[in-house]
Design an enzyme around this catalytic site. Structure first.
Site, PDB file in Angstrom:
ATOM      1  CE  LYS A 144      -6.547   8.958   7.731  1.00 17.45           C
ATOM      2  NZ  LYS A 144      -7.243   7.852   8.411  1.00 17.45           N
TER       3      LYS A 144
ATOM      4  CG  ASP B 268      -1.941   5.324   4.693  1.00 12.38           C
ATOM      5  OD1 ASP B 268      -1.797   4.314   5.406  1.00 12.38           O
ATOM      6  OD2 ASP B 268      -3.023   5.645   4.164  1.00 12.38           O
TER       7      ASP B 268
ATOM      8  CE  LYS C 109      -3.229   2.668   2.905  1.00  8.24           C
ATOM      9  NZ  LYS C 109      -4.154   2.662   4.059  1.00  8.24           N
TER      10      LYS C 109
ATOM     11  CD  GLU D  23      -6.625   5.309   2.239  1.00  3.10           C
ATOM     12  OE1 GLU D  23      -7.625   5.396   2.956  1.00  3.10           O
ATOM     13  OE2 GLU D  23      -5.482   5.104   2.696  1.00  3.10           O
TER      14      GLU D  23
ATOM     15  CG  ASP E 227      -9.879   7.708   6.287  1.00  3.57           C
ATOM     16  OD1 ASP E 227      -8.786   7.632   5.679  1.00  3.57           O
ATOM     17  OD2 ASP E 227      -9.970   7.954   7.504  1.00  3.57           O
TER      18      ASP E 227
ATOM     19  CG  ASP F 185      -5.424   8.049   4.337  1.00  9.24           C
ATOM     20  OD1 ASP F 185      -6.317   8.670   3.717  1.00  9.24           O
ATOM     21  OD2 ASP F 185      -5.656   7.070   5.082  1.00  9.24           O
TER      22      ASP F 185
ATOM     23  NE  ARG G 116     -10.877  -1.088   3.526  1.00  4.89           N
ATOM     24  CZ  ARG G 116     -11.500  -1.267   4.688  1.00  4.89           C
ATOM     25  NH1 ARG G 116     -12.662  -1.890   4.756  1.00  4.89           N
ATOM     26  NH2 ARG G 116     -10.953  -0.815   5.809  1.00  4.89           N
TER      27      ARG G 116
HETATM   28  N1  BES Z   1      -4.287   4.722   6.711  1.00  6.49           N
HETATM   29  C1  BES Z   1      -5.418   4.450   7.510  1.00  6.49           C
HETATM   30  C2  BES Z   1      -5.137   3.462   8.644  1.00  6.49           C
HETATM   31  C3  BES Z   1      -4.128   3.887   9.684  1.00  6.49           C
HETATM   32  C4  BES Z   1      -4.575   4.303  10.926  1.00  6.49           C
HETATM   33  C5  BES Z   1      -2.784   3.788   9.464  1.00  6.49           C
HETATM   34  C6  BES Z   1      -3.665   4.653  11.892  1.00  6.49           C
HETATM   35  C7  BES Z   1      -1.871   4.149  10.442  1.00  6.49           C
HETATM   36  C8  BES Z   1      -2.310   4.578  11.659  1.00  6.49           C
HETATM   37  C9  BES Z   1      -6.527   3.858   6.649  1.00  6.49           C
HETATM   38  O1  BES Z   1      -6.556   4.280   5.338  1.00  6.49           O
HETATM   39  C10 BES Z   1      -7.814   4.262   7.254  1.00  6.49           C
HETATM   40  O2  BES Z   1      -8.091   5.421   7.292  1.00  6.49           O
HETATM   41  N2  BES Z   1      -8.606   3.281   7.692  1.00  6.49           N
HETATM   42  C11 BES Z   1      -9.867   3.524   8.282  1.00  6.49           C
HETATM   43  C12 BES Z   1     -10.852   2.515   7.711  1.00  6.49           C
HETATM   44  C13 BES Z   1     -12.271   2.787   8.109  1.00  6.49           C
HETATM   45  C14 BES Z   1     -12.784   4.039   7.432  1.00  6.49           C
HETATM   46  C15 BES Z   1     -13.105   1.597   7.714  1.00  6.49           C
HETATM   47  C16 BES Z   1      -9.731   3.357   9.779  1.00  6.49           C
HETATM   48  O3  BES Z   1      -9.018   2.450  10.218  1.00  6.49           O
HETATM   49  O4  BES Z   1     -10.323   4.146  10.505  1.00  6.49           O
HETATM   50 ZN    ZN Z   2      -4.776   4.854   4.540  1.00  9.20          ZN
HETATM   51 MN    MN Z   3      -7.586   6.102   5.069  1.00  9.44          MN
END
Ligand code: BES
Ligand code: ZN
Ligand code: MN
Length: 510
Positions: free
Chosen positions: A284, A295, A272, A356, A354, A277, A358
């Protein structure tokens, strides 16, 4: 870059800025670890009591500096805590991770110095390699964005220790030489990943990342193919395009391949690579976006591991797929509610922009699957849920094959990376059902890391062994440095991937 030398010189006669000795935690206070016998003798056998007087207990990571004994070439002795001393009736050996961490803490404490002589316990080449690896990783500093002035002010981010000399390690012995070379390669590739992760997101956008891969490809004889936004459109990479379309910095899909003429197996690694992000339209909040340059840690780990495989000349083909995009909100960004047609042909309703990672990984997994590798491993800072489950130092492993998941867990342990096997409960799949598309990009919130894993599973080619490493916790260290782990980008998963490639080359994976 910190230089590495092996030496059989005595601690007294080696010209260095400091001699590093180990102190372990004994039942009645600190005990001097093997390797420091001559140093201890020069203090009349009082080294343990001296460091105890100075407050040391031998606890892991503890660093105590004292003036070197008279007659030593080095002015300083640095005693570093190794943690619990090995039990007496064992083999008296410190485990590799204890050596790595102690060497790392010592190297960090010697930032700015020219040469450290490491007189830590060495029974064989493996111990010497652990000390070398820990020291080279611990010496890492990131100064690319500092001006001359800023660096000189010395805010803990100065020059790394310039040279690490491992004592008790035979420089002309084949086993020692090979182990040290592997350690140096491994550390420099982990540090390559760290540099990319730490680079500011306005500097390292998808195009700049792809250019860095092309440069390294030339240097190390790798085949690099870059799909730019035009090629991605032509190819129908709807996931990568959908995530990248809100940014002025367009996305890329990079293939970086190392091949060995006698390889029996091909390992595909998918990373990834969200260079920043923001969350996109599902923005966010402040407090959650300051470190989101991290990210792309999965792509950085994959890239570094492919280069490491090449530098080590492993007898296996390793293909890296880097899904690079910047996730930004704008008038051209994907909206919550949009439906994307993925590279596989499946349609995905984007309910949260967010989620993204996946989406970009899905396209890369489909593309990687087309080449029918023997296994695919993806690496991603995918979910906050995995951080909630396993904390900041442990990554989660999911897989479509129990034996493979177990093998990777063990390999990570050998590499010195904490990880834990996680399930992919099939009942969670229906939470991603969409009223309008084949599936949605989010589902049940509880167990969100597993839901993300189940999403990815949909895009892995039939019959291909696959594992997913969610490194959202350990990829980026927001607290203070510890052991050989610096603040900021850690290079999480690089050492696990390299060891996995080595094991795949050896053909001893089930
Ligand atoms: N890049 C984030 C996940 C992340 C969180 C990485 C903390 C490093 C530290 C990912 O893209 C994300 O935002 N995931 C969301 C998914 C949700 C919207 C289903 C999350 O984990 O909140
Ligand atoms: Zn992310
Ligand atoms: Mn994200």
């Amino acid at each position: 870059m910190t230089a590495l030398t092996l030496s059989t010189s005595s601690a007294a006669t080696l010209r260095a800025d400091a001699v590093v000795v180990g102190v372990a935690k004994g039942p009645k206070g600190p005990v001097v670890a093997p390797g420091a016998e001559t140093v201890d003798a020069a203090y009349d056998g009082k080294l343990a009591s001296i460091v105890e007087t100075l407050g040391a207990s031998g606890a892991e990571g503890e660093v105590t500096k004292l003036p070197a004994p008279a007659g030593f070439k080095a002015p300083v002795v640095l005693a570093v805590g190794l943690g619990e001393a090995p039990v007496k009736d064992g083999d008296g050996r410190f485990d590799a991770e204890a050596l790595r961490r102690a060497a790392g803490a010592a190297a960090r404490a010697l930032s700015g110095a020219k040469k450290g002589a490491f007189a830590l316990p060495v029974q064989d080449a493996e111990d010497a390699a652990a000390i070398a690896e820990g020291a080279l990783l611990g010496a890492y500093t990131f100064t690319a964005h500092r001006s001359e002035n800023g660096t000189k002010k010395g805010n803990g981010n100065g020059a790394p220790l310039a040279e690490v000399a491992v004592l008790g390690a035979k420089p002309r012995d084949k086993a020692f030489k090979a182990a040290a070379e592997r350690a140096a390669t491994l550390a420099s590739e982990v540090n390559r990943a760290r540099d990319l992760i730490n680079t500011a997101p306005n500097v390292l956008d998808p195009k700049a990342f792809a250019a860095a891969v092309q440069d390294a490809g030339k240097e190390h004889g790798l085949k690099v193919e870059v799909l730019d936004e035009k090629a991605l459109k032509k190819g129908g990479f709807g996931g990568i395009l959908g995530v990248g379309q809100g940014s002025d910095a367009p996305p890329r899909l990079v293939k970086v391949a190392y091949t060995h003429p006698k390889a029996d197996a091909t390992l595909a690694l998918v990373g990834k690579g969200i260079t920043y992000d923001s969350g996109g339209i599902s923005l966010k909040p402040a407090g959650h976006n300051e470190t989101m340059k991290c990210d792309m840690s999965g792509a950085a780990a994959v890239f570094a591991a492919v280069v490491a495989a090449a530098r080590l000349g492993l007898k296996v083909n390793v293909t890296g797929w880097l899904a690079l995009a910047e996730n930004m909100p704008s008038g051209s960004a994907t909206r919550p509610g949009d439906v994307l047609t993925m590279y596989s042909g499946k349609t995905v309703e984007v309910l949260n922009t967010d989620a993204e990672g996946r989406l970009v990984l899905a396209d890369a997994l489909t593309r990687a699957s087309q080449e029918k590798p023997d296994a695919i491993v993806d690496v991603a800072t995918l979910t906050g849920a995995m951080v909630a489950a396993l904390g900041n130092r442990t990554f989660g492993i999911m897989a479509n094959d129990d034996a493979y998941r177990t093998a990777i867990h063990e390999i990570a342990e050998e590499a010195g990376e904490p990880s834990w096997p996680m399930p992919l409960p099939t009942h969670l799949r229906k939470s991603m059902d969409s009223p309008v598309a084949d599936l949605a990009n989010i589902g049940e919130r509880m167990g969100g890391g597993l839901v993300a894993g189940l999403f990815l599973k949909e895009f892995v080619g039939e019959g291909i062994t696959w594992a997913h490493l969610d490194i959202a916790g350990p990829a980026f260290n927001e607290s203070g440095p510890f052991g050989y782990t610096p603040k900021g980008g850690t290079g999480s998963a690089v050492r696990t991937l390299v060891r996995l490639a080595e094991r795949t080359a050896a053909g001893d994976l089930g």
